[in-house]
Motif scaffolding. Structure first.
Motif, short mmCIF file in Angstrom:
data_model
loop_
_atom_site.label_atom_id
_atom_site.label_comp_id
_atom_site.label_asym_id
_atom_site.label_seq_id
_atom_site.Cartn_x
_atom_site.Cartn_y
_atom_site.Cartn_z
N GLN A 188 0.79 -1.45 -0.05
CA GLN A 188 0.03 0.03 -0.06
C GLN A 188 0.91 1.32 0.02
O GLN A 188 2.00 1.21 0.34
N ASN A 245 -5.92 4.06 1.01
CA ASN A 245 -5.54 2.76 1.57
C ASN A 245 -6.39 2.43 2.88
O ASN A 245 -7.36 2.88 3.10
N GLY A 256 -6.80 -0.41 6.50
CA GLY A 256 -5.88 -1.24 7.38
C GLY A 256 -6.95 -1.96 8.51
O GLY A 256 -8.10 -1.32 8.66
N GLY A 304 2.71 -6.70 3.80
CA GLY A 304 2.12 -5.80 4.62
C GLY A 304 2.86 -5.03 5.75
O GLY A 304 4.03 -5.24 5.79
N TYR A 362 4.77 3.88 10.38
CA TYR A 362 4.71 2.14 9.90
C TYR A 362 5.96 1.78 10.34
O TYR A 362 7.04 2.26 10.40
N MET A 370 -1.86 -3.11 7.54
CA MET A 370 -2.30 -2.56 6.03
C MET A 370 -1.58 -3.84 5.29
O MET A 370 -0.60 -4.13 4.93
#
Ligand code: HEM
Length: 494
Positions: free
Chosen positions: A12, A80, A82, A257, A402, A485
């Motif tokens: 993503q 996006n 999640g 991910g 992230y 994600m």
């Protein structure tokens, strides 16, 4: 070592590259009908998710557009999605969600006390109720260009259309909107943000002719496994240039991910500036210099390591220079306090001193605790008429980062570095005596009083000892969530 090849069409787009965002809507939802949700996700949404390859293509498009002299942003929408651990269990069944990051499995609310977030008598976080007590299953991120005055923003319109696709398969639990400030790229305290993110091998172009392990000068290139599953990661015991093992992948569907940490952080802006004025007067210094020492950068972005006494806006705005520094040479925190936000959250080579923590490789250790930040401010500008010294309207940062380990990356930085007065350890004063660096003045939070050592520079020489007392935090967490994600293939086959 060859750079790994990234499956850019799977990952993503917000994770490494970031979505183009003047406005970003975060829709937090609960899944009411898993079968219908999966069908809509597969058939109507997944093809519209912005991937890393489309985010990279958009970056080039935006650069070309700017070069042509356009001042407005391209009207690009980024999407996006999640899921929390509870959300994944709802979609995949519990057996496919075992062995994941322990903090992710426990959920953000369960971790609040450990992060020293304000909690009530039962240990529950004092956040927006939807986050503290409700079960959130997922978050939809929709990023887009700025809204016209008086109109709903394009991101908001798109987010509503997507929610409508899911119909009664979801219930919206909360909706948050981030908005870029008129002073573009600056967070609400006034400082340029988004300067220093790690580079990623296989994606970030190398533009430092003197160092093949960097993107722009000072931007170390990390192995993609630090942020995305299925690639070599960072080994805390080895030089960061060497690939570490792939992060443990408990389930094949997790490949490509990443874990996303969301934190809604209120910023008490008038209080912050009133504090700077009062403390600067008491210490006999300048509020702008005091603020710069608390952050480690001037509002322009210029690092105090390179501009210790005076702002240098040209340096602040120059990506080829504004990250090109290390900390180990600054042994008496004359240029940058040990407690400054950027020295706490990314100490660079500051742990090099022999024996510090008994680390096998101090730089490898630091690089194993990095995050990819992709947040956006929220809330209105300060109203000078009604908010001279006290906040009336909520504003702050929708902090997003992230990583492949919430425990070792986001939580480690917050708990073991920003909240820990003794970090960085084993620092000595020039004349002898141990230093307690204190709290990160921006995000450090702890039960007791907060302090930062050496708000006065003593640069280039001097020995005036000073301590900054910071009674109330200027940043107050008001919501948080831990999400995963998934890759595009995982979304299609859920
Ligand atoms: C860097 C502000 C929350 C981690 C920065 C910078 C600013 C800033 C102005 C310097 C610009 C840059 O290097 O990109 C804030 C504000 C926050 C906040 C106002 C809260 C409202 C957080 C949180 C974390 C964090 C919660 C993680 C626990 C970092 C890191 C850097 C950074 C890792 C980069 C340091 C470097 O690479 O030199 N932040 N921040 N920040 N911040 Fe924050």
């Amino acid at each position: 070592q060859k750079d790994p090849h990234l499956r850019e069409c799977e990952i993503q787009g917000d994770i490494i590259v970031g979505l183009q965002k003047d406005e970003e809507v975060f829709v937090f939802f609960k899944i009411l009908d898993a079968r219908k949700f999966r069908k809509v996700l597969r058939e109507r949404l997944t093809d519209r998710i912005t991937t890393t390859s489309s985010a990279l293509a958009r970056e080039l498009q935006v650069k070309a557009y700017k070069r042509e002299g356009h001042r407005h942003r391209l009207p690009l929408i980024g999407i996006n999605i999640g899921f929390t651990h509870a959300g994944l269990e709802t979609l995949l069944g519990a057996a496919k969600c075992t062995g994941m990051d322990p903090s992710f499995m426990a959920g953000a609310a369960a971790q609040a006390a450990a992060l020293s977030d304000p909690v009530d008598a039962n240990g529950n976080p004092v956040w927006k109720p939807a986050f503290a007590s409700d079960t959130i299953h997922g978050v939809l991120l929709v990023a887009g260009p700025a809204r016209e005055v008086g109109q709903p923003g394009p991101a908001e319109t798109e987010a509503s259309a997507i929610v409508a696709l899911f119909g009664n398969a979801v219930a919206v639990v909360d909706r948050e909107t981030g908005i870029t400030r008129p002073q573009r790229g600056h967070e609400h305290f006034g400082f340029l943000d988004g300067i220093s993110n790690p580079g990623v091998r296989g994606i970030t172009p190398r533009t430092n002719p003197e160092n093949p392990n960097q993107g722009v000068p000072g931007q170390d290139l990390l192995w993609p496994g630090a942020f995305v599953f299925g690639y070599p990661g960072q080994d805390p015991d080895k030089p960061f240039e060497e690939p570490g093992p792939e992060p443990h992948l408990p389930h094949p569907w997790m490949r490509d991910g990443s874990y996303m940490v969301f934190r809604r952080l209120n910023q008490r802006v008038p209080e912050f500036h009133a504090f700077l004025d009062a403390q600067a007067a008491a210490l006999g210094t300048d509020p702008a210099l005091l603020g710069a020492r608390m952050v480690g950068r001037w509002q322009s972005g210029a690092p105090v390591m390179l501009a210790p006494l005076q702002d240098d806006p040209l340096l602040g705005a120059d990506p080829a220079r504004n990250n090109a520094f290390e900390f180990s040479q600054d042994k008496a925190q004359r240029r940058c306090p040990y407690g400054a936000h950027i020295r706490k959250t990314y100490p660079r080579d500051d742990l090099k001193d022999p024996g510090t923590l008994g680390l096998k490789d101090p730089e490898g250790f630091v690089q194993a605790h990095r995050i990819m930040r992709q947040g956006i401010p929220f809330g209105p500008e300060v109203d000078e008429a009604t908010e001279e010294t006290t906040t009336v309207q909520e504003r702050g940062l929708m902090f997003v980062c992230y990583q492949t380990s919430i425990v070792e990356q986001f939580e480690f930085i917050q708990k073991d570095w920003s909240n820990a007065p003794s970090f960085p350890p084993a620092k000595m004063r020039p004349g002898g005596g141990a230093v307690t660096p204190g709290h990160d003045p921006i995000i450090g939070q702890a039960g007791g009083p907060r302090q930062m050592d050496e708000p006065l520079p003593n640069y280039p020489t001097g020995s005036v000892r000073s301590t900054l007392d910071m009674p109330e935090p200027f940043v107050v967490p008001t919501a948080a969530g831990y999400f995963f994600m998934p890759s595009l293939t995982a979304l299609k086959t859920m």
